[in-house]
Design a protein around this motif. Structure first.
Motif, PDB file in Angstrom:
ATOM      1  N   PHE A   1     -44.966   1.175  10.114  1.00 32.22           N
ATOM      2  CA  PHE A   1     -45.397   2.565  10.202  1.00 32.22           C
ATOM      3  C   PHE A   1     -46.840   2.710   9.714  1.00 32.22           C
ATOM      4  O   PHE A   1     -47.320   1.904   8.914  1.00 32.22           O
ATOM      5  CB  PHE A   1     -44.487   3.463   9.378  1.00 32.22           C
ATOM      6  CG  PHE A   1     -43.120   3.621   9.970  1.00 32.22           C
ATOM      7  CD1 PHE A   1     -42.826   4.693  10.788  1.00 32.22           C
ATOM      8  CD2 PHE A   1     -42.130   2.678   9.724  1.00 32.22           C
ATOM      9  CE1 PHE A   1     -41.580   4.835  11.342  1.00 32.22           C
ATOM     10  CE2 PHE A   1     -40.880   2.814  10.277  1.00 32.22           C
ATOM     11  CZ  PHE A   1     -40.598   3.894  11.088  1.00 32.22           C
ATOM     12  N   GLN A   2     -47.442   3.781  10.174  1.00 33.24           N
ATOM     13  CA  GLN A   2     -48.831   4.040   9.807  1.00 33.24           C
ATOM     14  C   GLN A   2     -49.001   4.148   8.291  1.00 33.24           C
ATOM     15  O   GLN A   2     -49.953   3.640   7.720  1.00 33.24           O
ATOM     16  CB  GLN A   2     -49.268   5.337  10.482  1.00 33.24           C
ATOM     17  CG  GLN A   2     -50.730   5.611  10.348  1.00 33.24           C
ATOM     18  CD  GLN A   2     -51.172   6.745  11.254  1.00 33.24           C
ATOM     19  OE1 GLN A   2     -50.381   7.290  12.018  1.00 33.24           O
ATOM     20  NE2 GLN A   2     -52.433   7.083  11.171  1.00 33.24           N
ATOM     21  N   SER A   3     -48.035   4.799   7.638  1.00 36.20           N
ATOM     22  CA  SER A   3     -48.120   4.959   6.180  1.00 36.20           C
ATOM     23  C   SER A   3     -47.429   3.801   5.460  1.00 36.20           C
ATOM     24  O   SER A   3     -47.264   3.851   4.252  1.00 36.20           O
ATOM     25  CB  SER A   3     -47.473   6.272   5.779  1.00 36.20           C
ATOM     26  OG  SER A   3     -46.095   6.223   6.077  1.00 36.20           O
TER      27      SER A   3
ATOM     28  N   ALA B   1     -44.583   3.205   4.807  1.00 38.51           N
ATOM     29  CA  ALA B   1     -43.221   3.649   4.492  1.00 38.51           C
ATOM     30  C   ALA B   1     -42.476   2.666   3.605  1.00 38.51           C
ATOM     31  O   ALA B   1     -41.296   2.384   3.816  1.00 38.51           O
ATOM     32  CB  ALA B   1     -42.431   3.914   5.789  1.00 38.51           C
TER      33      ALA B   1
ATOM     34  N   ASP C   1     -47.430   0.758  14.508  1.00 42.70           N
ATOM     35  CA  ASP C   1     -48.077   2.065  14.674  1.00 42.70           C
ATOM     36  C   ASP C   1     -49.317   2.145  13.790  1.00 42.70           C
ATOM     37  O   ASP C   1     -49.213   2.358  12.592  1.00 42.70           O
ATOM     38  CB  ASP C   1     -47.099   3.183  14.313  1.00 42.70           C
ATOM     39  CG  ASP C   1     -47.626   4.539  14.743  1.00 42.70           C
ATOM     40  OD1 ASP C   1     -48.789   4.605  15.187  1.00 42.70           O
ATOM     41  OD2 ASP C   1     -46.882   5.526  14.626  1.00 42.70           O
TER      42      ASP C   1
ATOM     43  N   PRO D   1     -41.929  11.973   2.499  1.00 40.42           N
ATOM     44  CA  PRO D   1     -42.500  11.604   3.794  1.00 40.42           C
ATOM     45  C   PRO D   1     -41.376  11.210   4.765  1.00 40.42           C
ATOM     46  O   PRO D   1     -40.498  10.428   4.401  1.00 40.42           O
ATOM     47  CB  PRO D   1     -43.363  10.379   3.476  1.00 40.42           C
ATOM     48  CG  PRO D   1     -43.464  10.309   2.000  1.00 40.42           C
ATOM     49  CD  PRO D   1     -42.316  11.060   1.423  1.00 40.42           C
TER      50      PRO D   1
ATOM     51  N   GLU E   1     -41.470   9.359   7.238  1.00 38.77           N
ATOM     52  CA  GLU E   1     -41.509   7.959   7.670  1.00 38.77           C
ATOM     53  C   GLU E   1     -40.636   7.061   6.790  1.00 38.77           C
ATOM     54  O   GLU E   1     -40.137   6.042   7.252  1.00 38.77           O
ATOM     55  CB  GLU E   1     -42.963   7.442   7.670  1.00 38.77           C
ATOM     56  CG  GLU E   1     -43.757   7.997   8.842  1.00 38.77           C
ATOM     57  CD  GLU E   1     -45.025   7.201   9.130  1.00 38.77           C
ATOM     58  OE1 GLU E   1     -45.450   6.423   8.255  1.00 38.77           O
ATOM     59  OE2 GLU E   1     -45.581   7.369  10.221  1.00 38.77           O
ATOM     60  N   LEU E   2     -40.447   7.459   5.523  1.00 33.11           N
ATOM     61  CA  LEU E   2     -39.593   6.656   4.641  1.00 33.11           C
ATOM     62  C   LEU E   2     -38.179   6.574   5.208  1.00 33.11           C
ATOM     63  O   LEU E   2     -37.577   5.508   5.266  1.00 33.11           O
ATOM     64  CB  LEU E   2     -39.540   7.280   3.239  1.00 33.11           C
ATOM     65  CG  LEU E   2     -40.712   7.005   2.322  1.00 33.11           C
ATOM     66  CD1 LEU E   2     -40.467   7.621   0.964  1.00 33.11           C
ATOM     67  CD2 LEU E   2     -40.921   5.505   2.184  1.00 33.11           C
ATOM     68  N   GLU E   3     -37.681   7.739   5.612  1.00 34.19           N
ATOM     69  CA  GLU E   3     -36.321   7.736   6.128  1.00 34.19           C
ATOM     70  C   GLU E   3     -36.267   7.087   7.507  1.00 34.19           C
ATOM     71  O   GLU E   3     -35.297   6.394   7.829  1.00 34.19           O
ATOM     72  CB  GLU E   3     -35.786   9.165   6.174  1.00 34.19           C
ATOM     73  CG  GLU E   3     -34.334   9.213   5.754  1.00 34.19           C
ATOM     74  CD  GLU E   3     -33.702  10.547   6.054  1.00 34.19           C
ATOM     75  OE1 GLU E   3     -34.426  11.557   6.075  1.00 34.19           O
ATOM     76  OE2 GLU E   3     -32.491  10.558   6.276  1.00 34.19           O
TER      77      GLU E   3
ATOM     78  N   ALA F   1     -38.102   4.636   8.557  1.00 36.82           N
ATOM     79  CA  ALA F   1     -38.127   3.192   8.348  1.00 36.82           C
ATOM     80  C   ALA F   1     -36.729   2.709   7.983  1.00 36.82           C
ATOM     81  O   ALA F   1     -36.268   1.674   8.477  1.00 36.82           O
ATOM     82  CB  ALA F   1     -39.121   2.828   7.241  1.00 36.82           C
TER      83      ALA F   1
END
Ligand code: ADP
Ligand code: MG
Lengths: 323, 271
Positions: A80-82, A84, A157, B158, B160-162, B164
């Protein structure tokens, strides 16, 4: 294994975020998705990973239709971009979680984690929390988490957008080697055309949720099918002359030549780029960018000309290429 | 800046003075309390504490009752509020805003107006004189505030954490266990404290639902001490009971100080 998208689209409310996505990526291929931010790159990846539902079309991995499967059932490795990464777990525990959920034996887990950590030179960081790592290390941990499950498809990403330019160039060859070694279909999202050309053997240019052109980097550069593609690839940007007859003529900066006669121009400013210099010229056809030898002493007024064969012609309304 | 600093001592005096006064009263003999500046043979005493602790049923019994009701209502609140706030944080913006507005309305509603109706419910369902039953209205009344606080905590995570974790193959329950709960732990701690405090201090419902004197909660028991004599208010024992009743709270807040502060300020600054 191949990744195959057929006419995939996602609709929220009555608005299509992406639509008519169709491509096929083979085993050892890396496709770069490039486009301005908000054009639907991340959405495309989320559709393939199963994080968002597909509104139309179908996705197949290795010949199996996975359109209706959950992300867990698809065998996808995603960065992921961040990044994560879970902030409350160590690097080791971050990598372990996915394996633990899949009931991998404890001993087996340690071996696999150790192998990935070694591969990415993170062995001495195993017990650190993500907050204690540098940006480059975090990015490698995120990559390690994708690698460790040995998935069928890799989705990256903007994996390097949070790194500074210097670090990015350092990591790029390493990332490329790792990705190519996996011999799995890979999609690499970026908004940086340099990165796309460096990483991928094919590039898809996206705008407003649609793929404008998908081809090898060299073909895209030599043969753009629309003004958007021509402007998006190549720096300094392609020159667009004043439209005439509903037609826009565009010419790459390196194809402009200095001459005794031709289009009269006035020098606006110039930038040294090290091995070349970039001239900004004003002319009756609009402002032009031109690449010259750095030793060239540019006069205040000059003439430029170009080979019409090398110019591209686009429709003014649609932006489509006119052959 | 200077202004701020000079205000701090004033604030401390403002908020601590009543407590210090209460502490003083609890250790002071009755005579010394009435005439603080006269000479007394005995100024300090533990008699008030003794009388409170040796009452029948013993004071510790009430303490335990309140603790029991408090813990139970906190658990009940969390069990209901966590899934609710998770779903609320995933709803689309407009629906979520509407529901939040309704919840704020509920949270601001003066619950005392409900207690007669609640009494009828308790009578009908025979829920009187049960501490377990008492935690039901407590959890219900705490629900709006708890859901609001936890929804914000979930929404601050965030996405994106979930995401991922979903790609990794974690089910919803596994995501709760490994990701969501640990990450919103500060918010859970501060919510729990608020719910616990509410239940610890609650008076009208406890007064009407519980009549069996061995099952009274602290506020009701203390009110009984205060009203035990027609002619005078027994300040000493009352203060001693107050001090004893605050000790568990102080311990609780001290134990959870860090998560409470970070929970109450979470979302204020993006970390
Ligand atoms: N859940 C959503 N609801 C509404 N719009 C969305 C949603 N997700 C994405 N979008 C919109 O879709 C577009 C594409 O987003 P995205 O795929 O993240 O772009 P990018 O190419 O920058 O990764 C954006 O304009 C965004 O506003
Ligand atoms: Mg994106």
């Amino acid at each position: 294994m191949t990744l195959h998208l057929q006419n995939v689209g996602r609709c929220i409310g009555n608005q299509w975020i992406v639509r008519h996505l169709a491509f096929q990526i083979g085993n050892d291929e890396c496709l770069a998705l490039v486009g301005p931010s908000g054009c639907g790159k991340s959405t495309t990846l989320r559709l393939i990973a199963g994080l968002d539902p597909v509104s139309e079309g179908s996705i197949a991995i290795g010949g199996h239709d996975v359109t209706k499967l959950t992300p867990a059932e698809r065998s996808i490795g995603m960065v992921f971009q961040s990044y994560a990464l879970l902030p409350h777990l160590s690097v080791f525990e971050n990598l372990e979680l996915g394996l633990k959920i899949r009931n991998v034996q404890c001993k087996d887990r340690s071996i696999r984690i150790q192998r990935v950590l070694d591969l990415l030179q993170l062995s001495d960081r195993a017990s650190h929390r993500p907050a204690q790592l540098s940006g480059g290390q975090r990015q490698r941990v995120a990559l390690a988490r994708a690698l460790i499950r040995d998935p069928e498809v890799y989705l990256l990403d903007e994996p390097m957008s949070n790194l500074d330019a210097q670090l990015r160039e350092g990591i790029r060859p390493e990332l490329r080697r790792l990705v190519l070694e996996q011999q799995k279909p890979t999609i690499y999202v970026t908004h940086d055309q340099h990165e796309a050309m460096a990483m991928a053997n094919k590039i898809a240019i996206i705008n407003h949720g649609q793929i404008l052109q998908l081809d090898t980097p060299i073909n895209l550069y030599k043969n753009p099918n629309s003004l958007f593609v021509a402007q998006f690839l190549g720096r300094p940007q392609i020159n667009c002359l004043k439209p005439s007859d509903n037609q826009i003529q565009a010419i790459r900066p390196e194809d402009l030549k200095f001459d005794d006669s031709g289009l009269p121009c006035r020098l606006l400013s110039r930038e040294w780029l090290g091995n070349t210099q970039l001239l900004y010229l004003a002319s009756s056809e609009g402002d032009l960018r031109m690449i010259m030898d750095p030793s060239f002493e540019c006069p205040e007024r000059l003439f430029v000309r170009w080979d019409p064969q090398k110019a591209f012609y686009f429709d003014r309304e649609t932006g489509k290429r006119i052959p | 800046m200077k202004m701020n600093r000079s205000i701090i001592p004033l604030l401390i005096i403002w908020s601590l003075a009543p407590l210090v006064w209460q502490l003083y009263t609890s250790f002071c003999t009755d005579q010394a309390l009435v005439m603080p500046f006269a000479e007394h043979a005995q100024r300090w005493t533990l008699a008030h504490y003794q009388s409170v602790l040796n009452s029948d049923p013993p004071f510790l019994n009430y303490l335990f009752n309140s603790l029991f009701a408090g813990v139970l209502s906190t658990l009940l609140t969390l069990i209901l509020a966590l899934p609710a706030s998770y779903s609320l944080s995933k709803l689309n913006q407009r629906t979520a805003t509407l529901i939040k507005a309704l919840l704020i309305g509920c949270a601001l509603f003066p619950y005392v107006l409900l207690f007669l109706a609640l009494l009828e419910v308790a009578r009908f369902l025979q829920l009187g004189n049960s501490l377990i039953a008492l935690s039901i209205p407590y959890a219900a009344l705490s629900q709006p505030l708890a859901v609001l606080l936890l929804t914000n905590a979930f929404a601050d995570l965030p996405t994106e954490l979930e995401d991922a974790a979903r790609v990794e193959g974690l089910t919803l329950l596994q995501r709760f266990r490994w990701i969501l709960l640990p990450l919103i732990a500060p918010a859970i701690a501060s919510t729990s404290i608020l719910v616990f405090l509410f239940s610890w201090n609650e008076y009208p419902i406890a007064l009407t639902w519980i009549s069996d004197s061995s099952k009274l909660t602290l506020p009701v028991a203390m009110a009984r001490i205060a009203g035990s004599s027609i002619h005078s208010v027994p300040y000493g024992p009352y203060a001693a009971a107050t001090v004893l009743g605050s000790i568990p709270l102080i311990l609780l807040v001290m134990a959870f100080q860090k998560p409470i502060v970070s929970g109450l300020t979470s979302g204020a600054v993006k970390g």
